[in-house]
Design a protein around this motif. Structure first.
Motif, PDB file in Angstrom:
ATOM      1  N   SER A 252       2.850   1.666  -3.247  1.00  0.00           N
ATOM      2  CA  SER A 252       2.058   2.025  -4.421  1.00  0.00           C
ATOM      3  C   SER A 252       1.532   3.447  -4.300  1.00  0.00           C
ATOM      4  N   ILE A 253       1.242   3.907  -3.086  1.00  0.00           N
ATOM      5  CA  ILE A 253       0.802   5.297  -2.943  1.00  0.00           C
ATOM      6  C   ILE A 253       1.938   6.237  -3.337  1.00  0.00           C
TER       7      ILE A 253
ATOM      8  N   LEU B 100      -1.623  -1.959  -8.069  1.00  0.00           N
ATOM      9  CA  LEU B 100      -2.244  -0.755  -7.523  1.00  0.00           C
ATOM     10  C   LEU B 100      -1.476   0.476  -7.978  1.00  0.00           C
ATOM     11  N   THR B 101      -0.137   0.358  -8.062  1.00  0.00           N
ATOM     12  CA  THR B 101       0.662   1.489  -8.544  1.00  0.00           C
ATOM     13  C   THR B 101       0.209   1.902  -9.926  1.00  0.00           C
TER      14      THR B 101
ATOM     15  N   LEU C  60       0.829  -1.197   0.000  1.00  0.00           N
ATOM     16  CA  LEU C  60       0.000   0.000   0.000  1.00  0.00           C
ATOM     17  C   LEU C  60       0.870   1.257   0.000  1.00  0.00           C
TER      18      LEU C  60
ATOM     19  N   ARG D 127      -9.492  -0.635  -3.330  1.00  0.00           N
ATOM     20  CA  ARG D 127      -8.587  -1.712  -3.737  1.00  0.00           C
ATOM     21  C   ARG D 127      -7.974  -2.450  -2.556  1.00  0.00           C
ATOM     22  N   ILE D 128      -8.236  -1.981  -1.356  1.00  0.00           N
ATOM     23  CA  ILE D 128      -7.637  -2.682  -0.212  1.00  0.00           C
ATOM     24  C   ILE D 128      -8.075  -4.145  -0.162  1.00  0.00           C
TER      25      ILE D 128
ATOM     26  N   ALA E 155      -8.114   9.189  -6.579  1.00  0.00           N
ATOM     27  CA  ALA E 155      -7.018   8.366  -6.071  1.00  0.00           C
ATOM     28  C   ALA E 155      -7.386   7.727  -4.747  1.00  0.00           C
ATOM     29  N   ILE E 156      -7.897   8.537  -3.848  1.00  0.00           N
ATOM     30  CA  ILE E 156      -8.220   7.991  -2.528  1.00  0.00           C
ATOM     31  C   ILE E 156      -9.335   6.959  -2.628  1.00  0.00           C
TER      32      ILE E 156
ATOM     33  N   LEU F 238      -3.174   3.585  -9.756  1.00  0.00           N
ATOM     34  CA  LEU F 238      -3.068   4.908  -9.152  1.00  0.00           C
ATOM     35  C   LEU F 238      -2.445   5.909 -10.111  1.00  0.00           C
TER      36      LEU F 238
ATOM     37  N   SER G 162     -13.464  -1.044   4.159  1.00  0.00           N
ATOM     38  CA  SER G 162     -12.801  -0.321   3.069  1.00  0.00           C
ATOM     39  C   SER G 162     -13.797   0.470   2.249  1.00  0.00           C
TER      40      SER G 162
ATOM     41  N   ILE H 296      -7.807   3.815  -3.832  1.00  0.00           N
ATOM     42  CA  ILE H 296      -7.011   3.146  -2.796  1.00  0.00           C
ATOM     43  C   ILE H 296      -7.924   2.402  -1.836  1.00  0.00           C
TER      44      ILE H 296
END
Lengths: 610, 321, 301
Positions: free
Chosen positions: B112-113, B199-200, B109, B253-254, B246-247, B203, B303, B250
């Motif tokens: 990728s953020i 995830l990267t 996480l 996708r958790i 984006a948020i 994002l 999530s 995220i």
């Protein structure tokens, strides 16, 4: 303190170079306040070399103080470790009380490898006190006697010696005087009686109950009329007498599997509750009489054991043993490559990689036979019950090519009889079923085979080689008209199909064990449902005689019956491949025989450099 | 807000309840049970009668609904029972294995953020450059590579050929002190990157498009024309707008990270909850499977809730909507 | 002073616009190209897989124990496996399985989703509420865990994989269809049609479905890619297509052994590359389709 250390050092040097006589050494040692075990260590060092004197001595002295005085195991007699004789009471390991270092190795090295041992206590009550994991049993538990890895003889453990009186039909076990449980209490005949009565009790449902079939008083226990077998008695704390109604060799060969359990811990648990007992999983309750004490289980990573210095065959030389739990062959081998794991099981696929590690030593030994079991009472295809079909199957499989190409003649070699690890069972009148497709086809024709059904060929070993072998076998079978689809067992799906008799073929194994155990695998009560009175009678006769020659002859006859009837089709002599770190010294004893055989591996004499 | 919270929490209960029933039923329907899975298939001399007896001793021969009710009674009190295979309390087992997975997912996480935002910003700022095209191409690729292939490939290149990282496992035993942290990190990088790369990629695309949207909007043009520095324009206004999708991404996708962990843990033999799930399913260990299912459901629901909350916070327009 | 600034602003704005127009065109062109390339690759791969029996002389299943574990050569471009079977042949046959499973799973999920979405949107009322709740619940499921449990229950086979993937992936389609139905439902011509006595399903077919097809096609295309990846993961874990049937996923299981991974890369690079390139091409196609069918939606500009 410094002075003392210096004196110790001097004493050590003197001992090493032999400049002092034994009497002088003893005198000086006592003056320094060293314990008896330490002095023993000094004496042993006479003329021998050792790496780190001060540390060894300090450890020795601390260990020495914890050992109770006067135990035979820490007697100050120099010399080598325990012998294999039937009366090892005089044994004393040279490094008595001076356990050092630690050893970590993969628990699954001797079998059940590649992920089967990854749940720490899988099958801990396996068929009712087959206990948890073979290596744990070897280290923590003890039994009256264990096997030599080649099955040629027994090695005494809790029973120093035993006498068999064929006229009176009694077996008398003389227990070790000094055997102790890990909590200090002595092991007595009470514990042996307790264990045997529990195993015989039908409420437990143990597969060892049948071992007592010919013991006087067992039938009362079996019917539920009694809870103890009247024929097993304890005239004193160190003697157990078993009174037989009929001579029974099968009882003796199953003694190694009967780990003696502590009555003072387990005695109050009802037999039906034994498998639920916290004894098996609670770190503080798990005690045994073996060379290593259960210290703790760390997650799913390892089981930590500590040397039990009061072990009656001599205090172990290695202070700490870690039985590592890996989820796959790969992780085990990776850890071996980093030398954090001193022994790892191998498959043919990673053999070359392991051989490339120069600090490792690869060894193989027989671990049983790989067989194809056939459902002879199949409702779907009754012809599977026709012996000609099974013989055809045996002729149709090219063992030699599979062994060469897939097992590389390392992890398996072809066989056609039940016990290839016992040379005396080999016989020229056994049919070798050499690859012969034409003969197979004609046998099928004779039997009148015409089935189009797609049979399921179950297998449960998860490695890639087995998957390929099963596929190869299925293709050989299709060449003679049997359509079989391989299927990997998962979560007992296979067992479920065995329950309702809907299974067809199972590719599995029969582990290394004495030939007398054949009747346990091939009988009318197990899933195989092999009901052949000739075989049963021959086995019963073999069981009833203690005369080796006569017994062997009868067993050979029984093997001939199986070889002809083929309730299971013997394919390969499986080899267990192990790579061990050369820094592990097993004192000349065979260390890595196959897991399921309860042999004595002398772990108390092993040493490991770090 | 708190009303919404309570509403969501209340919604969770019937979902959890339903999931427990569904999972329990599914496991009971499967052929074979825990006893079958427990006894080694090549066990000699074990008759079906003995198996049945063990079943009786372990309480597995009671009818299914009764066993479910027993389980439920304990579960609402927080006691999830004992694993059939290892007889250990399930809360202990999960507690032991959870840190490994949390470490893996957490690392993925964070990485990728950081990477997603950095690359997204760079790509947007340098739009139409070769860097931009490269990034677009790569972010498509990461979404197309199966994670296990990526993992195997990573092991092949970085562990086997280059020997930069270890191939398997969570740690090399025998490390002490501060060396442990480095060792852990060393082992964490390959699986963490494998898990996080997807995830990267996602994002990157969202940040990039969000930023571009703002960068070309009139609002920013005016700000730029007013003489505000480019950088502050980007960070203060552009990024804020780009963060909204984006948020959300995220947070949504958790749960995907947790499912992806199953495969990554298998490839790298990482001893976490993913491998535990596979083992539990294979052994028909229904108390363990149910506990894991409930945990995962809770994670998914939380999530989703977090995504909504984040959205509400970042975009003031929504708050009053 | 102001004129100078204004002029500068204007010139930079003009420059930006030119760049933007040019770049926008280029962006679309590239994406268009990529979509075409993806289509081309997919067609080639699909044909190769479909025509495999005619192209290659080897059988993917029949063992050849004299040729086990061979390195790549002219006779066997990707070497042979443990049972002596040609890896390239198995790759193509595996492609059949993987692509078929992907397509069929999407057919199933699209059907379910379209049906439920249409019913939900058209009927409205409590049916809609219930179905939307169900969709929510499905979204809350820990899908992979349920899939794993399901696959351990059912006999692992291609059909079961298709069904399982289909059951869990219809929510996206349902939502889109429902949305479209809702927006079209309120159009006047629909009311007129109802007033004129047209039957429900004719309204659906003639007016609603045409609007829905475009987004469904996009979602389905991308869904095939996702379904193929899921099947590959399941087969890799041993829960999907079982050997001896080849599928790109289960051909990669062999690479879990360090010796195969390190010393026989041709065994796994083939199937891995095949999955990646196929999924990539499908993704490009889907993206291109999205552009073509809905030019307003633009991710990059």
């Amino acid at each position: 303190m410094v002075d003392k250390e210096q004196e110790l050092n001097e004493l050590w040097q003197a001992a090493q170079h032999g400049t002092l006589s034994r009497r002088e050494l003893i005198r000086r040692g006592l003056a320094l306040g060293l314990g008896i075990p330490t002095i023993g260590y000094l004496l042993a060092a006479c003329g021998g070399g050792s790496s780190s004197p001060t540390t060894a001595l300090t450890e020795a002295s601390t260990a020495g103080t914890s050992a109770t005085a006067g135990t035979a195991a820490s007697a100050a007699t120099p010399g080598s470790g325990g012998s294999a004789s039937a009366s090892p009471s005089a044994v004393a390991s040279a490094a008595a009380g001076s356990s050092t270092g630690s050893l970590s190795f993969d628990t699954a090295t001797t079998g059940g490898g590649g992920g089967q041992a990854n749940t720490a206590l899988a099958g801990y009550c396996y068929a009712q006190t087959g206990g948890s994991m073979f290596e744990v049993r070897r280290c923590v538990d003890s039994r009256l006697f264990a096997w030599k890895p080649d099955l040629s003889d027994y090695i005494p453990e809790l029973a120093e010696k035993w006498d068999i009186d064929q006229d009176k039909m009694t077996i008398t076990f003389h227990l070790h005087q000094n055997a102790k449980w890990h909590d200090g209490k002595p092991v007595t005949s009470d514990d042996v009686l307790y264990t045997m009565n529990m195993l015989a009790n039908p409420a437990l449902g143990s597969r060892y109950a049948q071992a007592f079939t010919n013991v006087k008083g067992y039938s009362d226990v079996k019917d539920g009329g009694a809870t103890t077998i009247s024929g097993i008695t304890a005239p004193d704390a160190n003697t157990v007498v078993i009174q037989l109604e009929k001579l029974d060799a099968a009882l003796l060969v199953q003694i190694p599997d009967m780990d003696i359990l502590p009555k003072h811990v387990m005695g109050s648990t009802a037999p039906a509750q034994v498998c639920q007992s916290q004894f098996w999983i609670d770190d503080s309750q798990r005690i045994g009489a073996g060379p290593y004490k259960w210290s703790q289980r760390v997650d799913d990573q390892r089981i930590e054991l500590e040397a039990f210095s009061d072990y009656f065959l001599g205090a172990p030389k290695i202070a700490k043993v870690n039985l590592l739990l890996f989820s796959s062959y790969e992780t085990s081998l990776a850890a071996f490559a980093q030398q954090s794991n001193y022994a790892s099981p191998l498959t043919v696929d990673n053999l070359d990689y392991a051989k490339g590690l120069d600090f490792g030593e690869v060894s193989t030994q027989s671990s049983g036979v790989l067989i194809l079991e056939v459902n002879t009472y199949s409702k779907v295809e009754p012809l599977l019950g026709d012996k000609r079909v099974r013989q055809a199957i045996s002729y149709a499989i090219d063992r030699k090519t599979i062994a060469e190409q897939l097992y590389k003649n390392v992890s398996a070699v072809p066989t056609y009889w039940t016990t290839p690890w016992l040379d005396w069972t080999k016989s020229p009148d056994l049919e070798t079923y050499d690859y012969d497709v034409d003969k197979a086809k004609s046998l099928m024709k004779d039997a009148g085979w015409s089935s189009d059904h797609e049979f399921t060929m179950w297998y449960y070993y998860t490695d890639q080689v087995t998957a390929s072998v099963v596929e190869a076998i299925a293709q050989y079978l299709s060449a003679i008209g049997i359509k079989a689809k391989p299927r990997l067992d998962s979560g007992g799906a296979m067992a479920a199909s065995e329950k309702d008799g809907s299974w067809d073929f199972v590719y599995g194994a029969w582990g290394l064990q004495p030939a007398l155990n054949m009747s346990q695998a091939w009988n009318c009560d197990t899933t195989l449902k092999y009901c052949n009175s000739d075989f049963e009678n021959t086995m019963a006769q073999a069981r009833a005689t203690l005369d080796q020659t006569k017994q062997h002859d009868l067993l050979k006859q029984a093997i001939k019956i199986l070889n002809d009837d083929l309730p299971s089709i013997w394919l390969f002599n499986r080899q267990n491949i192990v790579v061990a770190n050369k820094k592990l010294d097993t004192a000349g004893h065979q260390a890595w025989a196959t897991g399921s055989l309860m042999y004595h591996n002398y772990i108390e004499q092993w040493t490991a450099k770090s | 807000m708190s009303r919404e919270l309570i509403r969501r929490a209340a919604q969770m209960i019937p979902i959890l309840f339903g999931i427990s029933i569904v999972v329990f039923t599914l496991v009971q329907l499967s052929p074979g049970d825990a006893v079958d899975a427990m006894i080694p298939p090549d066990a000699v001399g074990v008759t079906p009668a003995m198996r049945q007896q063990l079943r009786h001793q372990l309480g597995l021969d009671k009818p299914a609904p009764i066993r479910y009710l027993y389980w439920l009674k304990d579960a609402v009190q927080g006691n999830f029972g004992y694993s059939i295979g290892t007889r250990q309390p399930i809360t202990t087992i999960i507690g032991q294995r959870a840190p490994a997975t949390l470490l893996l997912v957490g690392f993925a996480l964070v990485i990728s953020i950081i990477l997603g935002i950095a690359i997204g910003v760079l790509s947007a700022v340098k739009q139409y450059s070769w860097l931009d095209y490269l990034v677009t191409l790569f972010s498509f690729s990461w979404l197309s590579i199966p994670s296990f292939f990526l993992g195997l490939f990573a092991i092949y290149i970085f562990a086997v050929k280059l020997n930069w990282f270890p191939a398997f496992g969570i740690s090399s035993s025998g490390e002490t002190g501060s060396a442990v942290i480095w060792d852990r990190l060393h082992h964490l990088i390959l699986p963490g990157m494998t898990l996080g790369l997807e995830l990267t990629a996602a994002l990157t695309r969202y940040v990039r498009s969000g930023l571009l949207e703002v960068l070309s909007s009139d609002y920013l043009r005016t700000a730029r024309a007013k003489g505000l520095r480019e950088w502050s324009v980007i960070t203060r206004h552009g990024l804020r707008n780009a963060l909204i999708p984006a948020i959300t991404v995220i947070a949504l996708r958790i749960p995907v990270l947790f499912s992806g962990a199953v495969v990554v843990e298998t490839v790298f033999q990482w001893p976490g909850l993913g491998l535990l799930t596979l083992t539990a399913a294979n052994q028909r260990d229904y108390p363990l499977i149910m506990a894991l299912a409930l945990m995962l459901t809770a994670i998914v629901v939380v999530s989703n809730f977090l995504a909504d909350v984040a959205y509400m916070i970042v975009d003031p327009r929504i708050r009053y909507g | 002073m102001e004129t100078v600034v204004n002029k500068r602003i204007e010139r930079s704005l003009q420059r930006e616009e030119r760049v933007s127009k040019r770049a926008g065109f280029w962006q679309r062109y590239i994406r268009h190209r990529l979509a075409l390339a993806g289509l081309a690759f997919f067609v080639v791969m699909g044909l190769a897989a479909a025509l495999a029996p005619m192209i290659l002389p080897y059988s993917p299943d029949k063992m050849q124990l004299t040729d086990t574990g061979l390195r790549p050569s002219l006779r066997h471009p990707l070497g042979t496996d443990k049972l002596g079977r040609d890896e390239l042949t198995r790759l193509l046959y595996g492609g059949r399985v993987s692509i078929t499973v992907g397509l069929m799973a999407v057919v199933m999920s699209t059907t379910i989703g379209t049906l439920l979405g249409t019913i939900s949107g058209f009927e409205g009322g409590w049916i809609d509420v219930i179905l939307m709740r169900v969709t929510d619940v499905f979204l809350s499921f820990p899908i992979l865990l349920l899939v794993i449990v399901l696959m351990t229950i059912l006999k692992p086979s291609a059909t079961n994989v298709i069904v399982v993937i289909g059951i869990f992936t219809w929510t996206g389609t349902a939502r889109i269809v429902r949305g479209q139905v809702l927006s079209v439902k309120n159009e006047q011509f629909v009311d007129a049609a109802i007033a004129a006595g047209a039957r429900t399903h004719r309204i659906i077919i003639r007016h609603i479905l045409p609007n829905v097809i475009a987004p469904i096609v996009v979602v389905s295309t991308l869904g095939v890619a996702s379904a193929m990846l899921t099947e590959a993961s399941l087969s890799f874990l041993g829960l999907g297509i079982q050997p001896p049937t080849a599928s790109w996923g289960n051909m990669l299981t062999a690479a879990q052994q360090i010796q195969v991974l390190a010393q026989q890369p041709w065994v796994w690079l083939g199937p891995g590359g095949a999955i990646t390139l196929t999924v990539l091409s499908i993704n490009f196609m889907g993206d291109g389709l999205r552009d073509a069918l809905d030019p307003r939606h633009d991710m990059g500009n």
